[in-house]
Design a protein around this motif. Structure first.
Motif, mmCIF file in Angstrom:
data_model
loop_
_atom_site.group_PDB
_atom_site.id
_atom_site.type_symbol
_atom_site.label_atom_id
_atom_site.label_comp_id
_atom_site.label_asym_id
_atom_site.label_seq_id
_atom_site.Cartn_x
_atom_site.Cartn_y
_atom_site.Cartn_z
ATOM 1 N N ARG A 1 44.588 32.403 33.321
ATOM 2 C CA ARG A 1 45.131 33.494 34.033
ATOM 3 C C ARG A 1 44.700 34.930 33.438
ATOM 4 O O ARG A 1 44.022 35.654 34.139
ATOM 5 C CB ARG A 1 46.810 33.352 34.076
ATOM 6 N N ALA A 2 44.555 34.808 32.012
ATOM 7 C CA ALA A 2 44.218 36.082 31.489
ATOM 8 C C ALA A 2 42.545 36.399 31.747
ATOM 9 O O ALA A 2 42.489 37.545 31.705
ATOM 10 C CB ALA A 2 44.449 35.856 29.960
ATOM 11 N N GLU B 1 41.812 49.720 25.058
ATOM 12 C CA GLU B 1 42.478 50.354 26.184
ATOM 13 C C GLU B 1 43.767 49.546 26.271
ATOM 14 O O GLU B 1 45.057 50.239 26.489
ATOM 15 C CB GLU B 1 41.815 50.708 27.366
ATOM 16 N N ARG B 2 43.699 48.204 26.440
ATOM 17 C CA ARG B 2 44.861 47.468 26.910
ATOM 18 C C ARG B 2 44.564 46.069 26.011
ATOM 19 O O ARG B 2 43.652 45.663 25.959
ATOM 20 C CB ARG B 2 44.549 47.073 28.252
ATOM 21 N N MET B 3 45.827 45.699 25.501
ATOM 22 C CA MET B 3 46.012 44.285 24.868
ATOM 23 C C MET B 3 46.579 43.481 25.745
ATOM 24 O O MET B 3 47.751 43.510 26.041
ATOM 25 C CB MET B 3 46.403 44.655 23.335
ATOM 26 N N ILE B 4 46.209 42.037 25.983
ATOM 27 C CA ILE B 4 46.783 41.190 26.420
ATOM 28 C C ILE B 4 46.864 39.932 25.643
ATOM 29 O O ILE B 4 45.930 39.616 24.928
ATOM 30 C CB ILE B 4 46.086 40.596 27.956
ATOM 31 N N VAL B 5 48.198 39.393 25.605
ATOM 32 C CA VAL B 5 48.533 38.430 24.493
ATOM 33 C C VAL B 5 48.626 37.177 25.420
ATOM 34 O O VAL B 5 49.421 37.077 26.469
ATOM 35 C CB VAL B 5 49.585 38.534 23.787
ATOM 36 N N LEU C 1 36.294 32.310 30.194
ATOM 37 C CA LEU C 1 35.317 33.261 30.427
ATOM 38 C C LEU C 1 33.921 32.917 30.382
ATOM 39 O O LEU C 1 33.265 33.307 31.361
ATOM 40 C CB LEU C 1 35.659 34.496 29.271
ATOM 41 N N GLY C 2 33.505 32.079 29.548
ATOM 42 C CA GLY C 2 31.997 31.528 29.691
ATOM 43 C C GLY C 2 31.993 30.704 30.951
ATOM 44 O O GLY C 2 30.814 30.934 31.614
ATOM 45 N N GLU C 3 32.882 30.281 31.519
ATOM 46 C CA GLU C 3 32.768 29.366 33.019
ATOM 47 C C GLU C 3 32.623 30.403 33.899
ATOM 48 O O GLU C 3 31.681 30.351 34.591
ATOM 49 C CB GLU C 3 33.898 28.781 33.151
ATOM 50 N N ALA D 1 50.637 43.633 27.779
ATOM 51 C CA ALA D 1 51.322 42.474 28.533
ATOM 52 C C ALA D 1 50.955 40.931 27.781
ATOM 53 O O ALA D 1 50.162 40.877 27.206
ATOM 54 C CB ALA D 1 50.331 42.265 30.017
ATOM 55 N N ILE D 2 51.999 40.060 28.255
ATOM 56 C CA ILE D 2 51.881 38.913 27.786
ATOM 57 C C ILE D 2 51.604 37.836 28.929
ATOM 58 O O ILE D 2 52.572 37.881 29.872
ATOM 59 C CB ILE D 2 52.827 38.527 26.824
ATOM 60 N N VAL D 3 50.764 36.919 28.850
ATOM 61 C CA VAL D 3 50.672 35.908 29.764
ATOM 62 C C VAL D 3 51.119 34.683 29.030
ATOM 63 O O VAL D 3 50.643 34.177 28.124
ATOM 64 C CB VAL D 3 49.201 35.620 30.198
ATOM 65 N N VAL D 4 52.216 33.793 29.373
ATOM 66 C CA VAL D 4 52.930 32.767 29.063
ATOM 67 C C VAL D 4 52.581 31.435 29.844
ATOM 68 O O VAL D 4 52.635 31.504 31.091
ATOM 69 C CB VAL D 4 54.399 32.827 29.032
#
Length: 259
Positions: A18-19, A119-123, A44-46, A223-226
């Motif tokens: 999702r991230a 600019e933005r950090m996603i965990v 991401l490589g995919e 934002a956090i992706v759980v």
């Protein structure tokens, strides 16, 4: 086979998948370190191979840099990139305010520099990393090696006046030798059990001579992706207060680690 993955690995996989959707062509993206971030790099490589995604990765560790190259992601240094559109990384703990403890893998200094240049950090994380109060996971401090025992004593003395439950500090080891970061520094793990005021603790320990940086990420994560073992993914954005839930079905083609 995706069916062979443990529930924790399934949770990490769907969170990373999702991230990876937040990345668009032309972005310069900070790539975190650790097991969860490794899933992200694979996802991401995919996208680079299958969709022709044109992105550049800025890795936070040598291990991440090598993995990115292996899966076809072009990489550059932060000095070359200067600023980043986005950084995506894992966490050892996070609370309801999206404050974090990071550094279990020993790359906290690079991770914090890259995150604050973005600019933005996603965990990305599995649900086991969610806590009411930070501190159950040992808080890492990166120290220079010179005089580290003196620094350790100063840290332990400083903790006496802070709102924490435990005050034990241990040098992280790699076999019989001290663990060394990519910068050649040492890691001191603080076993605090509960951190009453993370912001205060972060500011104070960073003033101790010999301490380079600590693993508290305060007001950095956007934002956090759980991920969950059943394929559910929950995205919480701290800026607009939104919570979005999606689900991924596990099928063979989703297993990017298949032989």
């Amino acid at each position: 086979m995706s069916s062979d993955l443990s529930p924790i690995d399934k949770a990490k996989f769907v969170a990373a998948k999702r991230a990876a959707q937040f990345v668009t062509s032309g972005m310069k993206v900070g790539l975190g370190s650790g097991s969860t971030a490794a899933w992200l790099v694979q996802c991401l490589g995919e996208r680079v191979r299958v969709e022709g995604l044109a992105m550049t990765g800025v890795p936070t560790s040598r291990r991440t840099a090598q993995l990115a190259r292996d899966v076809g992601i072009p990489v550059m240094s932060l000095d070359e990139a200067k600023t980043l559109d986005l950084s995506i990384d894992g966490a050892d703990e996070f609370n309801g305010k999206l404050n974090l403890i990071k550094g279990g893998g020993g790359s906290l200094l690079h991770e914090k520099i890259v995150a604050t240049a973005s600019e933005r950090m996603i965990v990305i994380a599995d649900a086991s990393k969610r806590v009411e109060t930070l501190g159950a996971f040992p808080l890492p401090l990166e120290l220079i090696s010179f005089g580290w025992q003196t620094t350790k004593a100063l840290v332990e003395e400083t903790l006496i006046g802070l709102d924490v439950l435990g005050r034990t500090a241990s040098l992280r080891m790699n076999g019989d030798a001290p663990f060394a970061t990519d910068e050649g520094n040492y890691i001191l793990d603080l076993h605090l059990h509960r951190i009453g005021d993370p912001r205060q603790l972060s500011m104070i320990v960073n003033q101790i001579p010999g301490v380079v940086e600590n693993g508290l990420f305060i007001d950095i994560c956007d934002a956090i992706v759980v991920g969950y073992g059943d394929g559910r993914v929950e995205v919480t954005d701290i800026n607009d207060g939104s919570i979005e839930e999606t689900r991924f079905d596990f099928v063979e083609r989703d297993n990017i680690f298949a032989d």
